[in-house]
Motif scaffolding. Structure first.
Motif, PDB file in Angstrom:
ATOM      1  N   LEU A  91      33.899 -44.375   3.367  1.00 27.76           N
ATOM      2  CA  LEU A  91      34.155 -45.772   3.711  1.00 27.76           C
ATOM      3  C   LEU A  91      33.516 -46.111   5.049  1.00 27.76           C
ATOM      4  O   LEU A  91      32.959 -47.208   5.216  1.00 27.76           O
ATOM      5  CB  LEU A  91      35.663 -46.034   3.754  1.00 27.76           C
ATOM      6  N   ARG A  92      33.577 -45.182   6.007  1.00 28.90           N
ATOM      7  CA  ARG A  92      32.962 -45.436   7.309  1.00 28.90           C
ATOM      8  C   ARG A  92      31.455 -45.662   7.173  1.00 28.90           C
ATOM      9  O   ARG A  92      30.890 -46.591   7.754  1.00 28.90           O
ATOM     10  CB  ARG A  92      33.216 -44.277   8.268  1.00 28.90           C
ATOM     11  N   ASN A  93      30.791 -44.832   6.362  1.00 29.57           N
ATOM     12  CA  ASN A  93      29.348 -44.987   6.165  1.00 29.57           C
ATOM     13  C   ASN A  93      29.017 -46.324   5.518  1.00 29.57           C
ATOM     14  O   ASN A  93      28.061 -47.000   5.913  1.00 29.57           O
ATOM     15  CB  ASN A  93      28.816 -43.844   5.295  1.00 29.57           C
ATOM     16  N   ILE A  94      29.816 -46.710   4.531  1.00 29.77           N
ATOM     17  CA  ILE A  94      29.578 -47.983   3.842  1.00 29.77           C
ATOM     18  C   ILE A  94      29.737 -49.153   4.805  1.00 29.77           C
ATOM     19  O   ILE A  94      28.891 -50.064   4.855  1.00 29.77           O
ATOM     20  CB  ILE A  94      30.535 -48.134   2.647  1.00 29.77           C
ATOM     21  N   GLU A  95      30.825 -49.134   5.581  1.00 29.78           N
ATOM     22  CA  GLU A  95      31.068 -50.248   6.496  1.00 29.78           C
ATOM     23  C   GLU A  95      30.032 -50.284   7.620  1.00 29.78           C
ATOM     24  O   GLU A  95      29.590 -51.377   8.024  1.00 29.78           O
ATOM     25  CB  GLU A  95      32.482 -50.149   7.065  1.00 29.78           C
ATOM     26  N   GLU A  96      29.635 -49.124   8.119  1.00 31.41           N
ATOM     27  CA  GLU A  96      28.609 -49.099   9.163  1.00 31.41           C
ATOM     28  C   GLU A  96      27.319 -49.734   8.666  1.00 31.41           C
ATOM     29  O   GLU A  96      26.694 -50.525   9.378  1.00 31.41           O
ATOM     30  CB  GLU A  96      28.347 -47.656   9.610  1.00 31.41           C
ATOM     31  N   MET A  97      26.902 -49.382   7.437  1.00 35.53           N
ATOM     32  CA  MET A  97      25.672 -49.942   6.881  1.00 35.53           C
ATOM     33  C   MET A  97      25.772 -51.458   6.725  1.00 35.53           C
ATOM     34  O   MET A  97      24.817 -52.187   7.005  1.00 35.53           O
ATOM     35  CB  MET A  97      25.360 -49.284   5.531  1.00 35.53           C
ATOM     36  N   ARG A  98      26.917 -51.936   6.269  1.00 34.16           N
ATOM     37  CA  ARG A  98      27.122 -53.380   6.098  1.00 34.16           C
ATOM     38  C   ARG A  98      27.038 -54.116   7.440  1.00 34.16           C
ATOM     39  O   ARG A  98      26.405 -55.173   7.548  1.00 34.16           O
ATOM     40  CB  ARG A  98      28.478 -53.659   5.451  1.00 34.16           C
ATOM     41  N   ILE A  99      27.667 -53.539   8.439  1.00 35.32           N
ATOM     42  CA  ILE A  99      27.681 -54.173   9.760  1.00 35.32           C
ATOM     43  C   ILE A  99      26.286 -54.191  10.363  1.00 35.32           C
ATOM     44  O   ILE A  99      25.821 -55.220  10.875  1.00 35.32           O
ATOM     45  CB  ILE A  99      28.674 -53.450  10.692  1.00 35.32           C
ATOM     46  N   TYR A 140      23.529 -57.451  11.293  1.00 36.56           N
ATOM     47  CA  TYR A 140      22.878 -57.698  12.583  1.00 36.56           C
ATOM     48  C   TYR A 140      21.406 -57.304  12.567  1.00 36.56           C
ATOM     49  O   TYR A 140      20.790 -57.112  13.616  1.00 36.56           O
ATOM     50  CB  TYR A 140      23.622 -56.945  13.691  1.00 36.56           C
ATOM     51  N   GLY A 141      20.840 -57.188  11.355  1.00 43.60           N
ATOM     52  CA  GLY A 141      19.412 -56.934  11.210  1.00 43.60           C
ATOM     53  C   GLY A 141      18.981 -55.531  11.550  1.00 43.60           C
ATOM     54  O   GLY A 141      17.817 -55.298  11.909  1.00 43.60           O
ATOM     55  N   GLU A 142      19.885 -54.580  11.431  1.00 45.68           N
ATOM     56  CA  GLU A 142      19.573 -53.187  11.762  1.00 45.68           C
ATOM     57  C   GLU A 142      19.769 -52.304  10.524  1.00 45.68           C
ATOM     58  O   GLU A 142      20.447 -52.667   9.581  1.00 45.68           O
ATOM     59  CB  GLU A 142      20.471 -52.669  12.895  1.00 45.68           C
ATOM     60  N   MET A 143      19.169 -51.122  10.570  1.00 47.34           N
ATOM     61  CA  MET A 143      19.275 -50.191   9.462  1.00 47.34           C
ATOM     62  C   MET A 143      19.171 -48.771  10.001  1.00 47.34           C
ATOM     63  O   MET A 143      18.357 -48.487  10.874  1.00 47.34           O
ATOM     64  CB  MET A 143      18.154 -50.432   8.444  1.00 47.34           C
ATOM     65  N   ILE A 144      20.050 -47.887   9.506  1.00 46.12           N
ATOM     66  CA  ILE A 144      19.975 -46.463   9.841  1.00 46.12           C
ATOM     67  C   ILE A 144      19.876 -45.688   8.546  1.00 46.12           C
ATOM     68  O   ILE A 144      20.733 -45.804   7.665  1.00 46.12           O
ATOM     69  CB  ILE A 144      21.216 -45.996  10.629  1.00 46.12           C
ATOM     70  N   GLY A 145      18.813 -44.904   8.408  1.00 49.08           N
ATOM     71  CA  GLY A 145      18.654 -44.100   7.214  1.00 49.08           C
ATOM     72  C   GLY A 145      19.564 -42.873   7.258  1.00 49.08           C
ATOM     73  O   GLY A 145      19.578 -42.146   8.244  1.00 49.08           O
ATOM     74  N   VAL A 146      20.322 -42.649   6.194  1.00 48.58           N
ATOM     75  CA  VAL A 146      21.234 -41.519   6.131  1.00 48.58           C
ATOM     76  C   VAL A 146      20.965 -40.713   4.866  1.00 48.58           C
ATOM     77  O   VAL A 146      20.935 -41.270   3.765  1.00 48.58           O
ATOM     78  CB  VAL A 146      22.711 -41.985   6.148  1.00 48.58           C
ATOM     79  N   ASP A 147      20.729 -39.417   5.042  1.00 51.55           N
ATOM     80  CA  ASP A 147      20.600 -38.505   3.912  1.00 51.55           C
ATOM     81  C   ASP A 147      22.018 -38.101   3.507  1.00 51.55           C
ATOM     82  O   ASP A 147      22.605 -37.181   4.082  1.00 51.55           O
ATOM     83  CB  ASP A 147      19.778 -37.278   4.315  1.00 51.55           C
ATOM     84  N   ARG A 148      22.587 -38.795   2.534  1.00 48.43           N
ATOM     85  CA  ARG A 148      23.994 -38.605   2.188  1.00 48.43           C
ATOM     86  C   ARG A 148      24.271 -37.190   1.672  1.00 48.43           C
ATOM     87  O   ARG A 148      25.326 -36.619   1.972  1.00 48.43           O
ATOM     88  CB  ARG A 148      24.419 -39.657   1.165  1.00 48.43           C
ATOM     89  N   LYS A 149      23.355 -36.617   0.903  1.00 48.21           N
ATOM     90  CA  LYS A 149      23.563 -35.264   0.389  1.00 48.21           C
ATOM     91  C   LYS A 149      23.596 -34.261   1.533  1.00 48.21           C
ATOM     92  O   LYS A 149      24.467 -33.388   1.598  1.00 48.21           O
ATOM     93  CB  LYS A 149      22.456 -34.909  -0.594  1.00 48.21           C
ATOM     94  N   LYS A 150      22.667 -34.391   2.465  1.00 47.23           N
ATOM     95  CA  LYS A 150      22.617 -33.500   3.625  1.00 47.23           C
ATOM     96  C   LYS A 150      23.834 -33.695   4.502  1.00 47.23           C
ATOM     97  O   LYS A 150      24.400 -32.739   5.028  1.00 47.23           O
ATOM     98  CB  LYS A 150      21.338 -33.766   4.420  1.00 47.23           C
ATOM     99  N   SER A 151      24.248 -34.958   4.657  1.00 42.92           N
ATOM    100  CA  SER A 151      25.410 -35.267   5.484  1.00 42.92           C
ATOM    101  C   SER A 151      26.682 -34.651   4.892  1.00 42.92           C
ATOM    102  O   SER A 151      27.516 -34.109   5.624  1.00 42.92           O
ATOM    103  CB  SER A 151      25.566 -36.789   5.613  1.00 42.92           C
TER     104      SER A 151
END
Length: 283
Positions: A211-219, A223-234
């Protein structure tokens, strides 16, 4: 007297942890302070513990709410301080001088909109271990994939909380949305490398990685930002970390390789120190 600082603690069925948080406030040497406790209608022993310290609490409300950020908004609305800090019911101030040091830095930095300090986050391993956070501004935090400034170390002018209350759209990351708003509206934020509090990673946010990852991406997207996350590695990294934390050898590797240390403080009512002493005594 210096600036007045309001500390808001939100709680819900926190009877096993909240006494430590309250006592860490009561023991602060800085005098121009107030404590506001907003309880979500606890049905365990939380109300009894709060009543035990009622004489030192300026505002106490116990009623059903819409989550931790609804409680934070209620506390910010009722605060009378120049600056407000939000402390989790399972968190604690670093030592008895934390508020006093923050007040001095606020004055020294000419009363910024926000003062950001460091925290030590607490992980439950074989014993409780701690690690100091790094301070990054918004742009650097995005680059390092660490945009969140923990609210336990963030002193905010009350007027900004009234201008932009915490959004109830997010369950566990609304403090990130608030920080993003402040950065994107050019609020003056000063970053000071002084430890302010302990942040327990057994709380709501830390237990809900997905849920934290989902909400962080939405937020960030808002604000026009993006962070790439390798979910499998994470996820693999989280599983490895959990495996290590359950074993004494793994804990020692975290201390040696990841910069952790075994928690040990001088605060009274420290449940982490109590646990570590009893754990080590059994060995």
């Amino acid at each position: 007297m210096g600036v007045k600082i309001s500390v808001v603690i939100a709680s819900l069925n926190s009877g096993d942890v909240i006494e430590q948080a309250i006592c860490s406030f009561m023991e602060q040497s800085y005098r121009n302070k107030e404590l506001i406790v907003i309880d979500g209608g606890s049905v365990d022993g939380t109300p009894d513990i709060i009543e035990r310290y009622r004489s030192g609490i300026s505002v106490y409300i116990s009623e059903k709410d819409r989550g931790v950020y609804d409680a934070f908004n209620k506390g910010g609305l009722r605060a009378s301080g120049d600056y407000v800090l939000f402390l989790g019911a399972d968190d604690s101030f670093y030592n008895r001088n934390a508020l006093g040091k923050a007040a001095k830095w606020i004055a020294k930095r000419d009363f910024p909109d926000l003062l950001s300090t460091q925290i030590l986050y607490i992980d439950k391993s074989w014993a409780y271990i701690e690690k100091k956070t790094s301070l990054y501004n918004w742009r650097e935090g995005i680059r390092r994939k660490q945009p969140m400034i923990p609210h336990q170390g963030l002193y905010t002018k009350r007027s900004i909380l009234l201008e932009h209350p915490f959004s109830l759209e997010y369950k566990i990351c609304s403090d990130l949305e608030f920080y993003a708003y402040c950065c994107n509206t050019e609020k003056r934020i000063e970053y000071v490398e002084t430890v302010n509090a302990y942040f327990s990673r057994q709380g709501l946010t830390s237990k809900n990685d997905n849920l934290r990852n989902i909400e962080e991406m939405r937020i960030l997207a808002a604000y026009g930002e993006m962070i790439g996350v390798d979910r499998k590695k994470s996820e693999m990294h989280r599983k490895l970390l959990r495996w290590m934390e359950e074993r004494k050898t793994g804990m020692l590797l975290l201390i040696k390789l990841r910069g952790f240390r075994i928690h040990n403080c001088r605060n009274s009512h420290c449940r982490w120190c109590d646990y570590n002493r009893s754990r080590i005594a059994r060995e």
